[in-house]
Scaffold this motif. Sequence first.
Motif, PDB file in Angstrom:
ATOM      1  N   VAL A  44      37.023 -30.228  28.423  1.00 58.87           N
ATOM      2  CA  VAL A  44      37.612 -30.111  27.091  1.00 58.87           C
ATOM      3  C   VAL A  44      36.518 -29.704  26.123  1.00 58.87           C
ATOM      4  O   VAL A  44      35.440 -30.270  26.107  1.00 58.87           O
ATOM      5  CB  VAL A  44      38.230 -31.460  26.646  1.00 58.87           C
ATOM      6  N   GLU A  45      36.828 -28.707  25.301  1.00 55.54           N
ATOM      7  CA  GLU A  45      35.876 -28.246  24.296  1.00 55.54           C
ATOM      8  C   GLU A  45      36.323 -28.773  22.932  1.00 55.54           C
ATOM      9  O   GLU A  45      37.501 -28.710  22.584  1.00 55.54           O
ATOM     10  CB  GLU A  45      35.833 -26.721  24.275  1.00 55.54           C
ATOM     11  N   THR A  46      35.398 -29.320  22.182  1.00 52.58           N
ATOM     12  CA  THR A  46      35.713 -29.803  20.845  1.00 52.58           C
ATOM     13  C   THR A  46      35.082 -28.877  19.815  1.00 52.58           C
ATOM     14  O   THR A  46      34.106 -28.187  20.096  1.00 52.58           O
ATOM     15  CB  THR A  46      35.195 -31.233  20.628  1.00 52.58           C
ATOM     16  N   ALA A  47      35.672 -28.872  18.623  1.00 54.03           N
ATOM     17  CA  ALA A  47      35.158 -28.037  17.535  1.00 54.03           C
ATOM     18  C   ALA A  47      35.206 -28.835  16.245  1.00 54.03           C
ATOM     19  O   ALA A  47      36.068 -29.684  16.060  1.00 54.03           O
ATOM     20  CB  ALA A  47      35.986 -26.769  17.402  1.00 54.03           C
ATOM     21  N   GLN A  48      34.271 -28.576  15.383  1.00 54.21           N
ATOM     22  CA  GLN A  48      34.238 -29.224  14.078  1.00 54.21           C
ATOM     23  C   GLN A  48      35.076 -28.395  13.103  1.00 54.21           C
ATOM     24  O   GLN A  48      35.065 -27.173  13.141  1.00 54.21           O
ATOM     25  CB  GLN A  48      32.797 -29.311  13.559  1.00 54.21           C
TER      26      GLN A  48
END
Length: 64
Positions: free
Chosen positions: A7-11
Amino acid sequence: MNHASPVETAQMSDADLDRVSGGLAAGGSGGLHIETPVADLCADVLAVATPQGLTAGGSITATR
């Protein structure tokens, strides 16, 4: 062995979050009810402000 997908998270900035969540809004309302021996008077007002504009309304009712 871990079979979970990565899973990739982003701000997100506050401005981006406001656009996604529907934005900012402020509002207010008020009312007045007066009973007299002659008539009942009611008045209501409402105002809502958003970045897209201002909405306002009101009503006055008198009954005997």
